[in-house]
Scaffold this active site. Sequence first.
Site, PDB file in Angstrom:
ATOM      1  N   GLY D 160       0.824  -1.202   0.000  1.00 29.52           N
ATOM      2  CA  GLY D 160       0.000   0.000   0.000  1.00 29.52           C
ATOM      3  C   GLY D 160       0.857   1.251   0.000  1.00 29.52           C
ATOM      4  O   GLY D 160       2.068   1.207   0.226  1.00 29.52           O
ATOM      5  N   CYS D 161       0.222   2.374  -0.249  1.00 28.84           N
ATOM      6  CA  CYS D 161       0.964   3.632  -0.365  1.00 28.84           C
ATOM      7  C   CYS D 161       1.539   4.076   0.978  1.00 28.84           C
ATOM      8  O   CYS D 161       2.728   4.393   1.077  1.00 28.84           O
ATOM      9  CB  CYS D 161       0.079   4.715  -0.976  1.00 28.84           C
ATOM     10  N   TYR D 162       0.697   4.098   2.014  1.00 31.21           N
ATOM     11  CA  TYR D 162       1.212   4.513   3.325  1.00 31.21           C
ATOM     12  C   TYR D 162       2.270   3.546   3.836  1.00 31.21           C
ATOM     13  O   TYR D 162       3.301   3.979   4.368  1.00 31.21           O
ATOM     14  CB  TYR D 162       0.068   4.621   4.332  1.00 31.21           C
TER      15      TYR D 162
END
Lengths: 358, 358, 358, 358
Positions: D160-162
């Site tokens: 995921g991005c985070y």
Amino acid sequence: MEQIRACVVGATGFAGVEVCRIVLGHPDLELTMATDRKAAGTRLADVYPAFEGACDLVLSLPEPEAIAQNADVAFLAVPHTASLAITPQLLALGVTVIDLSADYRLHDAAVYEQWYGTPHTSPELLGQTVYGLPELNRAGLLALGERHEKGEAVLVAVPGCYPTATALAAIPALEAGLATGDLVISDAISGVSGAGRTPNARTHFCHANESVEAYGVAHHRHTPEIEQTLTQVAGREMNVVFTPHLAPLTRGLLATVYMTAADGVTANDVQDAYERRYANEALVSTLPAGHMPQTSSVAATARAQVGVALDDRRRRVIIASCAIDNLGKGAAAQAMQCANLVLGLPETQGIGATAPLI
Amino acid sequence: MEQIRACVVGATGFAGVEVCRIVLGHPDLELTMATDRKAAGTRLADVYPAFEGACDLVLSLPEPEAIAQNADVAFLAVPHTASLAITPQLLALGVTVIDLSADYRLHDAAVYEQWYGTPHTSPELLGQTVYGLPELNRAGLLALGERHEKGEAVLVAVPGCYPTATALAAIPALEAGLATGDLVISDAISGVSGAGRTPNARTHFCHANESVEAYGVAHHRHTPEIEQTLTQVAGREMNVVFTPHLAPLTRGLLATVYMTAADGVTANDVQDAYERRYANEALVSTLPAGHMPQTSSVAATARAQVGVALDDRRRRVIIASCAIDNLGKGAAAQAMQCANLVLGLPETQGIGATAPLI
Amino acid sequence: MEQIRACVVGATGFAGVEVCRIVLGHPDLELTMATDRKAAGTRLADVYPAFEGACDLVLSLPEPEAIAQNADVAFLAVPHTASLAITPQLLALGVTVIDLSADYRLHDAAVYEQWYGTPHTSPELLGQTVYGLPELNRAGLLALGERHEKGEAVLVAVPGCYPTATALAAIPALEAGLATGDLVISDAISGVSGAGRTPNARTHFCHANESVEAYGVAHHRHTPEIEQTLTQVAGREMNVVFTPHLAPLTRGLLATVYMTAADGVTANDVQDAYERRYANEALVSTLPAGHMPQTSSVAATARAQVGVALDDRRRRVIIASCAIDNLGKGAAAQAMQCANLVLGLPETQGIGATAPLI
Amino acid sequence: MEQIRACVVGATGFAGVEVCRIVLGHPDLELTMATDRKAAGTRLADVYPAFEGACDLVLSLPEPEAIAQNADVAFLAVPHTASLAITPQLLALGVTVIDLSADYRLHDAAVYEQWYGTPHTSPELLGQTVYGLPELNRAGLLALGERHEKGEAVLVAVPGCYPTATALAAIPALEAGLATGDLVISDAISGVSGAGRTPNARTHFCHANESVEAYGVAHHRHTPEIEQTLTQVAGREMNVVFTPHLAPLTRGLLATVYMTAADGVTANDVQDAYERRYANEALVSTLPAGHMPQTSSVAATARAQVGVALDDRRRRVIIASCAIDNLGKGAAAQAMQCANLVLGLPETQGIGATAPLI
């Protein structure tokens, strides 16, 4: 003085909530009712957290009888046809109506039907409605005020945002006979709040951000409204070519208008005409020669600023640019300006603030 | 194939750094040198952290001899007059010049002097320079390419951003004889990068953000450049009224152009003319009827998109809207498109990407 | 009631012009003077066109004698050390000072010297200055009001923007003993107006737009100010790790604060403590459980909104997020809130509006 | 070399269309198929006009057999559970899967069920899936590549991005033992594209513009994914407190991470550890001491930039800030980085570009 009771119909749309905000800050009005079909039963502050701690009003359904019991004046911030559905009844019940929708702006019911694709169901009201551009129709609004004071419910049709900016940009040149011919081109740019609160592909942040685009080219519904006003001002039938654009800002509208200069007109003539025309207007300013307005200077206000230039190299064209806030002078604040005139209040009461954007 | 050595002069301006970025991603070019008078001695990555980890080039001074030693082609991304000061020498030293400045765009030195307020110091070069709008002057650019291949240093004058978008919007109608008269109105909106990298009151975030405004009204320097192109295309002297606006986005430029439709022209005629004109262009697309372009669709690319409409209610006006990236097709990417043609490379080499904005 | 005469010193900075805007809309204050060293002699409306048509005041030099002749109260919106240079004289001349600079916020002159790199030249004033966070020091401000009413000139040190938001986020947990330990992490995000009006590389639209970044990490000057307040509230020496970020908006500041939850504390305890703490505050609201504030809800206002949560999976951390407008509750509007208390006016007079952003 | 045929499943979402854009520009891959349940039958360019003139592909339904016929590798850019529904079948049909969804990121099916509220329907695949953070698991990805080369279909779970930004910010300190304790606070800010393409109240331009807010506080689904990675890196069970924020930009994600410094650690130790850790990484850069990254430096790229500081006044805290593009290194570009490794291509093939934002 006793507070005047105000109801905002369509209180959760962007124009409606702006009327609510203005009423809450108005020294002579009290927000007694705010309606929304879908959100009825919830607090306005639950929909717009900006009101948290400032307003505990619960939204209700737009029932005319309830409105008549609770309000002296109703601001209708609803889509077109929704005003047709309620305004006659409100007037009959004695409620003065300040209508922000398009339903009573056009004097000719046939033109309404042509552009809005639906018949006008109360054409008999068009004759007694005043088009609420105070800088043009102040006398008419004050006349409504006399009738309102005698207890009669009256109806104001508040102009659209593009028509307001285009009219303020074109009026001085047309009135003074500086512009010739029958064509006015209005090339305008609006912030995204003009597209309304309903989320869709066009209002998605990632679509609107970092982009500009034209839309509604050659067939935007504000066209006949602009033509009606400019024809009234010029005294001859005017043709408007109107191109709205969307730009990545929330509030603000700029209309840049092109008109053919009459023979012999100089840049000074143009500047003088605009300065004179708005010298006594509290909310419209002509900028000094060489300056053009920016929308942030009038954001969240009832104000308009106009700049003007003459391109006199070969083809001689007057270029006038008018900045307003599409939700302010272009909708809610102008509605309040009209309401003030109708209600016998100072014209800028509650809407005299300057812009909070820098 | 051996890499072609490229130098970017004025590498820290917004157009200059975009040329650097394109050269770095170009399969046939090598960025051997990048100059900046003030930042010479520091790494480009220290000025633009985006290059951290991707390019360790140290900026140098723009000395013509050094450029000639290090580069086969020089991209000049400098203010007007700065190109005048260096181009003749570069050409004499055998360096082909792709000039992004305004210095060699106007064919007539007198017009240059009139609009830029300074004499043109190498008017003898104007006759052999090609105005680098490939969609209009591809043959001329290819002819330069033949001379370049024979070892001659040649000069391309890359168009300005507004002239590019306005020309692409107007060319099909003018070429096909669909537009009559001598007046074209170009109402354009640019992102803030068009105002350059030097910080000032207008480029301050808090000024530009949440606002739109017109500027340079009736006297912007791109006006004669646009008139020169449209006159060439129309075959008659054209007069342009040009109003640029600033909107709160970094990259992007939209020109909406108004032209009087010739008698009998239909909306289909207009749509067809635009589709045919750009059918074989790799970087310019005509959108389907009823669609208008948005700048984000071409952001950070060499691409242009055009939409067109006819307002044929009474006054009959062709409205064409062209979206480009002011730094892409409006500057650096178009410079590379020209360079590709001159250097014998595929026209879209290194600039074929689609827009990364959504 | 007679109007209280106000002077704004440093009227062209972002905080200064916001004080001007608030004074102009304040029913009990009159803007009699506005100063700016560089722009003296020009109209404020020439610097900020938003005032065109609303205020014709000409800017003057910040001469203490002239201020004392023209004003009962002076708002100092100047950089640090500039207040040191003028405040003692203004007080001696009988002018009550509402100081938005950092010069009198820290109680300890040595800490000031350590963080601001310059000696404090009037440490004797620190003991009689009140730190103007009304939600914490209302009694002190009212006590100043009593002295002001007796004719004494008094001094308020208006808190910084980050310290205001961090304090409002942390106070309820610390006062109620829900947070343990001595470490508070404040991770905050500010709009670009917080960086001031001087154009530079960081405030260029093209740098700030479409980007976020941390700055001043581990050494921002607001750190000791926050520690002073939290230490006062907690009753023990608190250590603050503070990271400000810049985001692409003009106005708005969000501080998200992390504190170690004391044993046994539940999410309900936390929610209750915050609701109780601000129940009687007109300008600070605790949002319902599960809601976090957004800065647009308080933009251009004196308001603050706080949301709170407990992460109680393993390490138990209280997370509180406070939204303010950095120029509103974080500067000018809080200055007016303090002024109202000192001048014997209703606390929210002239600053009761809700946010115009949607 | 023959082109590798790629299919993008979920091609109209923001991550999906970014994969399409990257594949179109990739020298070794061919976009043979793109699917979307709702838009099947229309051209991708009709949904995203940016592809007009560049890609005429018609969207199709995500039928596994059709995908297997048309593609060697499938990029799944779908919501969680949608990957569960198709991945086992694709693998069985011999299609290597690069999964951008959350479905195969967590090693423990029970944790998946706890956070995503639905059982994991193919837990047997978790053991043979590689978590596609190349800077951490390059060996694992290369091992998948060997199996892929032998004709086996393999599965990569793209982070995921985070989690990507937080991991890149925390890894060097944890690996080098500079951070002590079991708590990591990650305070992150994302652009609005992270909220997906479906229009809703939160993604409306007028809501997101000019505002920042925290969301998903204390219960965001990326939390266990971050904890899994940091636990792997630290060699002890790590607890993450994670607060995501929304800021008004389209692309970009900044994670600022707080870790307790071990005794004796100096600022130089920290800077050195980060520089050493990423010295040989093509796509991750450590900025010079004193510099913090901004997201625009990596917008629309596969790159990450990290800056680090030590607050060593009293409580000693390591603060590391990592900037990525949430759709780039945070999704589509990282997916391609993984695909390159699995497909035997140079790791940065097709994703080596630098950021086009200035």
